[in-house]
Motif scaffolding. Structure first.
Motif, PDB file in Angstrom:
ATOM      1  N   GLN A 157      -3.821   5.957  -3.767  1.00 16.01           N
ATOM      2  CA  GLN A 157      -3.009   6.121  -2.556  1.00 16.01           C
ATOM      3  C   GLN A 157      -1.590   5.608  -2.845  1.00 16.01           C
ATOM      4  OE1 GLN A 157      -4.430   5.077   1.332  1.00 16.01           O
ATOM      5  NE2 GLN A 157      -6.601   5.160   0.665  1.00 16.01           N
ATOM      6  N   ILE A 158      -0.604   6.202  -2.169  1.00 21.91           N
ATOM      7  CA  ILE A 158       0.807   5.866  -2.402  1.00 21.91           C
ATOM      8  C   ILE A 158       1.403   5.245  -1.148  1.00 21.91           C
ATOM      9  CG2 ILE A 158       3.076   6.767  -3.045  1.00 21.91           C
ATOM     10  CD1 ILE A 158       1.031   7.062  -5.261  1.00 21.91           C
ATOM     11  N   ALA A 159       2.154   4.163  -1.340  1.00 17.21           N
ATOM     12  CA  ALA A 159       2.978   3.573  -0.268  1.00 17.21           C
ATOM     13  C   ALA A 159       4.410   3.499  -0.789  1.00 17.21           C
ATOM     14  CB  ALA A 159       2.466   2.194   0.101  1.00 17.21           C
ATOM     15  N   THR A 160       5.387   3.928   0.019  1.00 17.53           N
ATOM     16  CA  THR A 160       6.782   4.034  -0.470  1.00 17.53           C
ATOM     17  C   THR A 160       7.650   2.854  -0.077  1.00 17.53           C
ATOM     18  OG1 THR A 160       7.377   5.326   1.476  1.00 17.53           O
ATOM     19  CG2 THR A 160       6.683   6.540  -0.488  1.00 17.53           C
ATOM     20  N   THR A 161       7.161   1.968   0.791  1.00 18.59           N
ATOM     21  CA  THR A 161       7.927   0.767   1.177  1.00 18.59           C
ATOM     22  C   THR A 161       7.008  -0.430   1.125  1.00 18.59           C
ATOM     23  OG1 THR A 161       7.421   0.893   3.537  1.00 18.59           O
ATOM     24  CG2 THR A 161       9.309   2.177   2.756  1.00 18.59           C
ATOM     25  N   GLY A 162       7.648  -1.618   1.090  1.00 25.55           N
ATOM     26  CA  GLY A 162       6.846  -2.830   1.072  1.00 25.55           C
ATOM     27  C   GLY A 162       6.018  -2.972   2.336  1.00 25.55           C
ATOM     28  N   THR A 163       6.634  -2.642   3.497  1.00 21.93           N
ATOM     29  CA  THR A 163       5.921  -2.768   4.768  1.00 21.93           C
ATOM     30  C   THR A 163       4.723  -1.826   4.808  1.00 21.93           C
ATOM     31  OG1 THR A 163       8.004  -3.321   5.859  1.00 21.93           O
ATOM     32  CG2 THR A 163       6.171  -2.649   7.253  1.00 21.93           C
ATOM     33  N   GLN A 164       4.938  -0.577   4.327  1.00 23.84           N
ATOM     34  CA  GLN A 164       3.845   0.393   4.325  1.00 23.84           C
ATOM     35  C   GLN A 164       2.731  -0.054   3.368  1.00 23.84           C
ATOM     36  OE1 GLN A 164       4.814   4.303   2.758  1.00 23.84           O
ATOM     37  NE2 GLN A 164       3.322   5.288   4.099  1.00 23.84           N
ATOM     38  N   GLY A 165       3.122  -0.650   2.257  1.00 27.62           N
ATOM     39  CA  GLY A 165       2.132  -1.133   1.290  1.00 27.62           C
ATOM     40  C   GLY A 165       1.240  -2.209   1.894  1.00 27.62           C
ATOM     41  N   VAL A 166       1.853  -3.189   2.601  1.00 29.56           N
ATOM     42  CA  VAL A 166       1.068  -4.257   3.241  1.00 29.56           C
ATOM     43  C   VAL A 166       0.129  -3.677   4.289  1.00 29.56           C
ATOM     44  CG1 VAL A 166       1.211  -6.308   4.696  1.00 29.56           C
ATOM     45  CG2 VAL A 166       2.784  -6.044   2.763  1.00 29.56           C
ATOM     46  N   SER A 167       0.635  -2.700   5.059  1.00 30.11           N
ATOM     47  CA  SER A 167      -0.168  -2.085   6.117  1.00 30.11           C
ATOM     48  C   SER A 167      -1.385  -1.362   5.536  1.00 30.11           C
ATOM     49  CB  SER A 167       0.707  -1.119   6.924  1.00 30.11           C
ATOM     50  OG  SER A 167      -0.072  -0.457   7.909  1.00 30.11           O
ATOM     51  N   LYS A 168      -1.142  -0.551   4.479  1.00 32.03           N
ATOM     52  CA  LYS A 168      -2.262   0.181   3.873  1.00 32.03           C
ATOM     53  C   LYS A 168      -3.286  -0.777   3.241  1.00 32.03           C
ATOM     54  CE  LYS A 168      -0.509   4.808   3.003  1.00 32.03           C
ATOM     55  NZ  LYS A 168      -0.568   5.944   2.070  1.00 32.03           N
ATOM     56  N   PHE A 169      -2.782  -1.854   2.638  1.00 37.97           N
ATOM     57  CA  PHE A 169      -3.701  -2.814   2.012  1.00 37.97           C
ATOM     58  C   PHE A 169      -4.625  -3.448   3.059  1.00 37.97           C
ATOM     59  CE2 PHE A 169      -4.901  -7.028   0.538  1.00 37.97           C
ATOM     60  CZ  PHE A 169      -5.446  -6.739  -0.706  1.00 37.97           C
ATOM     61  N   ARG A 170      -4.016  -3.779   4.212  1.00 35.05           N
ATOM     62  CA  ARG A 170      -4.810  -4.416   5.270  1.00 35.05           C
ATOM     63  C   ARG A 170      -5.828  -3.450   5.885  1.00 35.05           C
ATOM     64  NH1 ARG A 170       0.141  -7.715   8.283  1.00 35.05           N
ATOM     65  NH2 ARG A 170       0.170  -9.490   6.824  1.00 35.05           N
ATOM     66  N   ASP A 171      -5.486  -2.136   5.888  1.00 33.43           N
ATOM     67  CA  ASP A 171      -6.369  -1.155   6.524  1.00 33.43           C
ATOM     68  C   ASP A 171      -7.506  -0.696   5.606  1.00 33.43           C
ATOM     69  OD1 ASP A 171      -4.839  -1.290   8.776  1.00 33.43           O
ATOM     70  OD2 ASP A 171      -3.635   0.508   8.313  1.00 33.43           O
ATOM     71  N   GLY A 172      -7.364  -0.861   4.318  1.00 38.41           N
ATOM     72  CA  GLY A 172      -8.383  -0.368   3.396  1.00 38.41           C
ATOM     73  C   GLY A 172      -8.729  -1.386   2.337  1.00 38.41           C
ATOM     74  N   HIS A 173      -9.616  -0.944   1.406  1.00 44.79           N
ATOM     75  CA  HIS A 173     -10.006  -1.806   0.287  1.00 44.79           C
ATOM     76  C   HIS A 173      -9.522  -1.158  -0.999  1.00 44.79           C
ATOM     77  CE1 HIS A 173     -12.338  -4.271  -2.456  1.00 44.79           C
ATOM     78  NE2 HIS A 173     -12.733  -3.138  -3.044  1.00 44.79           N
ATOM     79  N   PHE A 174      -8.870  -1.952  -1.858  1.00 41.39           N
ATOM     80  CA  PHE A 174      -8.346  -1.435  -3.119  1.00 41.39           C
ATOM     81  C   PHE A 174      -8.741  -2.397  -4.228  1.00 41.39           C
ATOM     82  CE2 PHE A 174      -5.624   0.221   0.213  1.00 41.39           C
ATOM     83  CZ  PHE A 174      -5.531   1.573  -0.107  1.00 41.39           C
ATOM     84  N   ASP A 175      -9.220  -1.823  -5.316  1.00 41.63           N
ATOM     85  CA  ASP A 175      -9.593  -2.655  -6.453  1.00 41.63           C
ATOM     86  C   ASP A 175      -8.351  -3.159  -7.183  1.00 41.63           C
ATOM     87  OD1 ASP A 175     -12.603  -2.307  -6.440  1.00 41.63           O
ATOM     88  OD2 ASP A 175     -11.980  -0.212  -6.549  1.00 41.63           O
ATOM     89  N   ILE A 176      -7.314  -2.339  -7.240  1.00 34.38           N
ATOM     90  CA  ILE A 176      -6.086  -2.713  -7.963  1.00 34.38           C
ATOM     91  C   ILE A 176      -4.869  -2.291  -7.121  1.00 34.38           C
ATOM     92  CG2 ILE A 176      -4.727  -2.402 -10.091  1.00 34.38           C
ATOM     93  CD1 ILE A 176      -7.377  -1.582 -11.458  1.00 34.38           C
ATOM     94  N   VAL A 177      -3.843  -3.152  -7.130  1.00 39.74           N
ATOM     95  CA  VAL A 177      -2.556  -2.819  -6.490  1.00 39.74           C
ATOM     96  C   VAL A 177      -1.500  -2.731  -7.589  1.00 39.74           C
ATOM     97  CG1 VAL A 177      -0.760  -3.525  -4.872  1.00 39.74           C
ATOM     98  CG2 VAL A 177      -3.185  -3.912  -4.310  1.00 39.74           C
ATOM     99  N   LEU A 178      -0.834  -1.553  -7.715  1.00 39.26           N
ATOM    100  CA  LEU A 178       0.262  -1.352  -8.672  1.00 39.26           C
ATOM    101  C   LEU A 178       1.562  -1.490  -7.876  1.00 39.26           C
ATOM    102  CD1 LEU A 178       1.083  -0.632 -11.579  1.00 39.26           C
ATOM    103  CD2 LEU A 178       0.926   1.789 -10.947  1.00 39.26           C
ATOM    104  N   LEU A 179       2.258  -2.634  -8.057  1.00 40.54           N
ATOM    105  CA  LEU A 179       3.327  -3.045  -7.145  1.00 40.54           C
ATOM    106  C   LEU A 179       4.697  -3.069  -7.849  1.00 40.54           C
ATOM    107  CD1 LEU A 179       4.204  -4.240  -4.383  1.00 40.54           C
ATOM    108  CD2 LEU A 179       3.576  -6.503  -5.302  1.00 40.54           C
ATOM    109  N   ASP A 180       5.644  -2.312  -7.260  1.00 35.53           N
ATOM    110  CA  ASP A 180       7.027  -2.352  -7.753  1.00 35.53           C
ATOM    111  C   ASP A 180       7.705  -3.608  -7.220  1.00 35.53           C
ATOM    112  OD1 ASP A 180       9.400  -1.672  -8.952  1.00 35.53           O
ATOM    113  OD2 ASP A 180      10.009  -0.277  -7.363  1.00 35.53           O
ATOM    114  N   VAL A 181       8.637  -4.162  -8.045  1.00 33.93           N
ATOM    115  CA  VAL A 181       9.318  -5.387  -7.622  1.00 33.93           C
ATOM    116  C   VAL A 181      10.390  -5.084  -6.579  1.00 33.93           C
ATOM    117  CG1 VAL A 181      10.764  -7.297  -8.388  1.00 33.93           C
ATOM    118  CG2 VAL A 181       8.854  -6.546  -9.816  1.00 33.93           C
ATOM    119  N   GLN A 182      11.170  -4.010  -6.812  1.00 32.17           N
ATOM    120  CA  GLN A 182      12.283  -3.673  -5.924  1.00 32.17           C
ATOM    121  C   GLN A 182      11.810  -2.620  -4.917  1.00 32.17           C
ATOM    122  OE1 GLN A 182      15.108  -5.326  -6.064  1.00 32.17           O
ATOM    123  NE2 GLN A 182      14.569  -6.442  -7.953  1.00 32.17           N
TER     124      GLN A 182
END
Length: 677
Positions: A160-185
């Motif tokens: 699954q893809i999240a394009t912003t930090g806020t969207q990434g946190v929201s998707k993480f809280r709504d689902g279960h993910f074995d790995i998070v590939l996180l951009d710094v900027q």
């Protein structure tokens, strides 16, 4: 299960097969059972199944290879056929990872077999095979990099893809993910802030940082904060797949290690509980008065409690590794064979429990009676040993034997009593009929014994009875059964003895007793006996008939002068007379009970004055409307010396009639007669 589902079950465990079959039978499933992979391959080539359920090790081929063959579409079953693996050892995360790697639909622990019906039902409700791939959340604002990551990982991971930090946190809280590939900027929220939110929600979450060239210091900082790895952009496909694979393995390791650590702690806790329980049980077993043993599959002792040492005096070293039969008492070996026989029945699975009694030899060499309860130890479909509960019943057994002796013996003479005589008479009568053999019966009565009792007292009479019993016992044969059946009456049963040999034995007894004499003070008494004999030849259906014959013969012997022997003969005139007399006694007894005894009164008149001086009562029997006069029955009753019975009844009936008829009271000197008139 609404419709029937076909299941191929692959297991060599009888217990597991029974459990699974019973569980699925309740849900309308048809189960075909095979014991190994070779048989399973044959069946899979012949027919289709809705579900396959198997053990991990299934003969020469393991379940991993069989499921790969199914997925390769080598059989008649569809490649996507659900496959459920049953395992004895279970770690949830390893099970999940294994299922993903080998395309197994589900792994079930043995202790959770009850979940099988629901699992199979879930397969029947969907046509799609569950997607067991690990999931990756890519948080990246650059659409090209996000698309590249999706394209590189989609074959092996759910992305699954999240394009912003806020969207990434929201998707993480709504689902279960074995790995998070996180951009710094990231826009709206930095990668560092996203990492804090993710780790706050799940401290064990695997997070891989994506950094641009020249920002390694930031990557180090994020690794310190909790990220598991990093990759620099731009990256190659092989680099990304390798980093994600490492992160997934770390996740597997951490989760599996955590689960194993928990299981190890649980096992240690259970081991401690088991140790405490074992010590408590050992203390309990050592305080029991009952001996507790365990025998191995060869019948040898592998465990004893302290009660065995206290009971027998044998130490653990004297006992362990020996057979319980080694401690059976007796030189003939019969008791040992008896114990070995029952132990072998237990060890061969012929019975699940058994209770026996035998004599046990203790260390002092003495024997004690014990009661032993055997129970089998049944493991993996076969007997793995036997438990033994052994109780000391020596006091009870001796009391039972004493009571049994008292029940069958006369307390004065220690001979067998009347009850035992009756039992043996029945037995000999039956063998005379079934085996066509002849036995004999001697019925003895001491002559004039009443004189000794009346003049010297019963104590002296008892002494004579005991000496007579001892004397006759000294000459009787081992197989003969000598009994005291009455006051001074004895019976001797002679197995396999005809009338002629019985007469010789009886004459020997008469001669023996005649030789003896008994002195009390200055008086000397001689003792003799009369003996009636009869053959037990199988002609009589009722055993007591033989006793009646011997009794009749005894009567004849007494009538002929006593101190002699008479053998029963149907043709004897004396025998016939006695039998008639006995019959009249029975008739008289029945007449008395039915009030068939009547009296006729005749007055005795003074010839000169014509006055009635008294009345004379004349007895009659009235049976079936016919009068029977005393001339028919009084002589017979006198022959058996039972006339007192009639006298008492006549007097009783006369007294009753006097009270009813005043005319009979005219004289106070009435006379009652039982003459032959």
């Amino acid at each position: 299960m609404a419709t029937s589902i076909s299941v191929l079950l692959i297991t060599d465990s009888v217990k597991r097969r029974q459990s699974v079959t019973e569980l699925l039978a309740e849900h309308n499933a048809e189960v075909l059972h095979v014991t190994d992979a070779s048989s399973a391959v044959t069946k899979l080539k012949q027919q289709e199944f809705d579900v396959i359920v198997s053990d991990t090790l299934i003969g020469q081929m393991d379940a991993w290879r069989l499921v790969r063959m199914v997925r390769a579409n080598l059989f008649r079953v569809p490649a996507e056929t659900p496959y459920i693996l049953i395992t004895d050892t279970f770690c949830e995360h390893i099970a999940k990872t294994t299922a993903h790697a080998f395309t197994i639909n589900h792994v079930v622990a043995c202790e959770h077999l009850e979940t099988l019906p629901d699992l199979i039902l879930s397969f029947s409700d969907t046509t799609e095979t569950p997607d067991n791939r690990m999931s990756v959340l890519v948080v990246e604002d650059d659409p090209d990099i996000a698309e590249l990551a999706h394209r590189l990982l989609k074959n092996n991971y759910k992305v699954q893809i999240a394009t912003t930090g806020t969207q990434g946190v929201s998707k993480f809280r709504d689902g279960h993910f074995d790995i998070v590939l996180l951009d710094v900027q990231l826009p709206e929220m930095s990668g560092g802030e996203v990492l804090k939110h993710v780790l706050a929600a799940n401290p064990q979450q695997a997070v891989v940082i994506m950094t641009a060239h020249g920002s390694t210091e930031l990557a180090e900082e994020l690794l310190i904060q909790g990220a598991v790895d990093f990759i620099s952009k731009p990256f190659k496909g092989e680099q990304l797949r390798k980093v994600i694979a490492i992160a997934s393995q770390r996740e597997n390791y951490l989760v599996s290690n955590s689960q194993f650590e928990e299981k190890v702690i649980t096992i240690k806790r259970r081991e401690e509980q088991f140790r405490q329980l074992s010590e408590a049980h050992t203390r309990l077993l050592n305080h029991l008065s009952t001996v507790v043993m365990e025998l191995d599959t060869d019948g040898y002792i592998k465990f004893i409690n302290k009660a065995w040492v206290l009971l027998t005096g044998f130490s653990r070293e004297d006992t362990m590794g020996r057979s319980l039969a080694d401690f059976a008492f007796g030189d003939d070996g019969n008791t040992r064979q008896y114990v070995e026989y029952h132990m072998s029945q237990m060890l061969e699975g012929q019975t699940g429990s058994k209770r026996i009694e035998f004599q046990l030899e203790i260390k002092s060499g003495e024997a004690i009676w014990v009661e032993v309860q055997f129970n089998d130890l049944y493991r993996k479909g076969k007997v793995s040993g036997v438990t033994v509960n052994l109780d000391n019943i020596d006091d009870r057994k001796k009391a039972e034997m004493q009571l049994s002796h008292l029940a069958s013996h006369d307390t004065l003479t220690n001979l067998f009593n009347r009850h035992y005589f009756d039992t043996e008479l029945v037995r000999l009568s039956e063998t005379a009929q079934s085996q066509e053999v002849v036995h004999s019966l001697l019925y003895l009565d001491l002559d004039h014994f009443k004189v000794i009792n009346d003049t010297q007292g019963h104590h002296q009479g008892d002494i004579i009875l005991k000496e007579v019993a001892t004397a006759i016992s000294s000459i009787k044969r081992e197989a003969d059964v000598f009994c005291r059946v009455g006051g001074d009456e004895f019976a001797l049963l002679l197995p396999r003895t005809d009338r002629h040999e019985a007469r010789d034995i009886a004459n020997e007894i008469c001669a023996l007793l005649q030789q003896g004499h008994y002195q009390f003070g200055d008086r000397i008494f001689k003792i003799s006996c009369s003996i009636g004999a009869t053959e037990i030849n199988g002609e009589q259906t009722e055993p007591e008939t033989y006793l009646q014959q011997a009794d009749i013969a005894l009567y004849v012997a007494k009538k002929r002068g006593r101190n002699l022997v008479h053998v029963f003969e149907k043709a004897d005139k004396e025998t016939e007379d006695f039998q008639i007399s006995v019959q009249w006694v029975h008739v008289l007894q029945e007449a008395i009970s039915k009030d068939q005894l009547i009296l006729h009164f005749q007055p005795v008149v003074d010839a000169e004055t014509r006055n009635v001086h008294y009345f004379e009562a004349l007895v009659r029997l009235e049976i079936d409307g016919k009068l029977i006069f005393p001339g028919e029955f009084i002589p017979a009753i006198e022959r058996v010396e039972d006339i007192n019975l009639l006298d008492h009844q006549v007097i009783s009936k006369a007294m009753s009639m006097i009270s009813k008829y005043p005319v009979l009271k005219k004289s106070c000197h009435q006379s009652f007669s039982t003459s032959l008139q």
